[in-house]
Design a protein around this motif. Structure first.
Motif, PDB file in Angstrom:
ATOM      1  N   GLY A  98      -7.081   3.209  -9.679  1.00 55.04           N
ATOM      2  CA  GLY A  98      -7.294   2.282 -10.803  1.00 55.04           C
ATOM      3  C   GLY A  98      -7.680   0.898 -10.329  1.00 55.04           C
ATOM      4  N   ILE A  99      -7.027   0.424  -9.287  1.00 47.49           N
ATOM      5  CA  ILE A  99      -7.359  -0.902  -8.728  1.00 47.49           C
ATOM      6  C   ILE A  99      -8.788  -0.888  -8.169  1.00 47.49           C
ATOM      7  CG2 ILE A  99      -6.817  -2.522  -6.870  1.00 47.49           C
ATOM      8  CD1 ILE A  99      -3.827  -1.740  -7.294  1.00 47.49           C
ATOM      9  N   ASP A 146       0.831  -1.212   0.000  1.00 41.89           N
ATOM     10  CA  ASP A 146       0.000   0.000   0.000  1.00 41.89           C
ATOM     11  C   ASP A 146       0.864   1.259   0.000  1.00 41.89           C
ATOM     12  OD1 ASP A 146      -2.645   1.370   0.308  1.00 41.89           O
ATOM     13  OD2 ASP A 146      -1.713   1.999   2.207  1.00 41.89           O
ATOM     14  N   GLN A 147       1.930   1.248   0.784  1.00 38.52           N
ATOM     15  CA  GLN A 147       2.818   2.415   0.867  1.00 38.52           C
ATOM     16  C   GLN A 147       3.540   2.681  -0.457  1.00 38.52           C
ATOM     17  OE1 GLN A 147       3.173   4.537   3.534  1.00 38.52           O
ATOM     18  NE2 GLN A 147       1.485   3.379   4.409  1.00 38.52           N
ATOM     19  N   LYS A 148       3.765   1.637  -1.237  1.00 35.16           N
ATOM     20  CA  LYS A 148       4.527   1.779  -2.474  1.00 35.16           C
ATOM     21  C   LYS A 148       3.665   2.155  -3.683  1.00 35.16           C
ATOM     22  CE  LYS A 148       8.061  -1.397  -0.867  1.00 35.16           C
ATOM     23  NZ  LYS A 148       8.662  -2.708  -0.984  1.00 35.16           N
ATOM     24  N   LEU A 149       2.347   1.974  -3.563  1.00 40.51           N
ATOM     25  CA  LEU A 149       1.460   2.287  -4.686  1.00 40.51           C
ATOM     26  C   LEU A 149       1.095   3.764  -4.702  1.00 40.51           C
ATOM     27  CD1 LEU A 149      -1.020  -0.735  -4.523  1.00 40.51           C
ATOM     28  CD2 LEU A 149       0.892  -0.423  -6.099  1.00 40.51           C
ATOM     29  N   SER A 150       1.077   4.316  -5.902  1.00 37.59           N
ATOM     30  CA  SER A 150       0.663   5.711  -6.023  1.00 37.59           C
ATOM     31  C   SER A 150      -0.855   5.811  -5.865  1.00 37.59           C
ATOM     32  CB  SER A 150       1.064   6.259  -7.403  1.00 37.59           C
ATOM     33  OG  SER A 150       0.281   5.635  -8.412  1.00 37.59           O
ATOM     34  N   THR A 151      -1.329   7.016  -5.624  1.00 34.81           N
ATOM     35  CA  THR A 151      -2.777   7.255  -5.485  1.00 34.81           C
ATOM     36  C   THR A 151      -3.492   6.875  -6.771  1.00 34.81           C
ATOM     37  OG1 THR A 151      -2.335   9.044  -3.929  1.00 34.81           O
ATOM     38  CG2 THR A 151      -4.518   8.996  -4.932  1.00 34.81           C
ATOM     39  N   ASP A 152      -2.917   7.210  -7.919  1.00 35.14           N
ATOM     40  CA  ASP A 152      -3.529   6.860  -9.207  1.00 35.14           C
ATOM     41  C   ASP A 152      -3.670   5.347  -9.363  1.00 35.14           C
ATOM     42  OD1 ASP A 152      -3.741   9.519  -9.916  1.00 35.14           O
ATOM     43  OD2 ASP A 152      -1.920   9.529 -11.152  1.00 35.14           O
TER      44      ASP A 152
END
Length: 94
Positions: free
Chosen positions: A86-87, A76-82
Motif C-alpha cells: 500500500g505504501i 520494515d520488520q513490523k510492517l505487513s506485506t499488504d
C-alpha cells in the motif's frame, strides 16, 4: 600536560563506543547541531578529550546514519506485506 592536570584521558575506541551507545539511546537525530553539542558534553562528563571538529562531524554522522538504518529496518520488520504494498502504491501514484 593540561589534559593530565584536569584529569582527562585521550580518546580511545572504548570511549568512542561508550559515547556511540549513549547516542543511540539519547540523541534526537533531527537536530545534528544539538546532537553534536550533547556529544561534546558527554565527552566532558566521561573526562575524555573529544575528537577534532572534522572527526567529531564524521563520528556523529556515522552514528546517526547507523541509528537511522536500524530504525528503518525495525519499522520494515513490523510492517505487513499488504501495508508495504500500500505504501509503495501511494508513493508511485503521487
Amino acid at each position: 600536560m593540561l589534559r593530565k592536570h584536569f584529569g582527562f584521558d585521550e580518546i580511545s575506541v572504548d570511549s568512542l563506543d561508550q559515547v556511540s551507545q549513549w547516542m543511540e539511546v539519547n540523541a534526537q537525530w533531527f537536530n545534528k547541531e544539538k546532537v553534536t553539542s550533547e556529544v561534546y558534553r558527554k565527552f566532558r562528563e566521561l573526562k575524555v578529550e573529544p575528537p577534532s571538529t572534522d572527526r567529531m562531524t564524521r563520528f556523529v554522522d556515522s552514528v546517526a546514519s547507523n541509528g537511522e538504518m536500524e530504525f528503518f529496518n525495525d519499522v520494515d520488520q513490523k510492517l505487513s506485506t499488504d501495508t508495504k504494498e500500500g505504501i509503495d502504491f501511494l508513493i508511485n501514484t503521487f
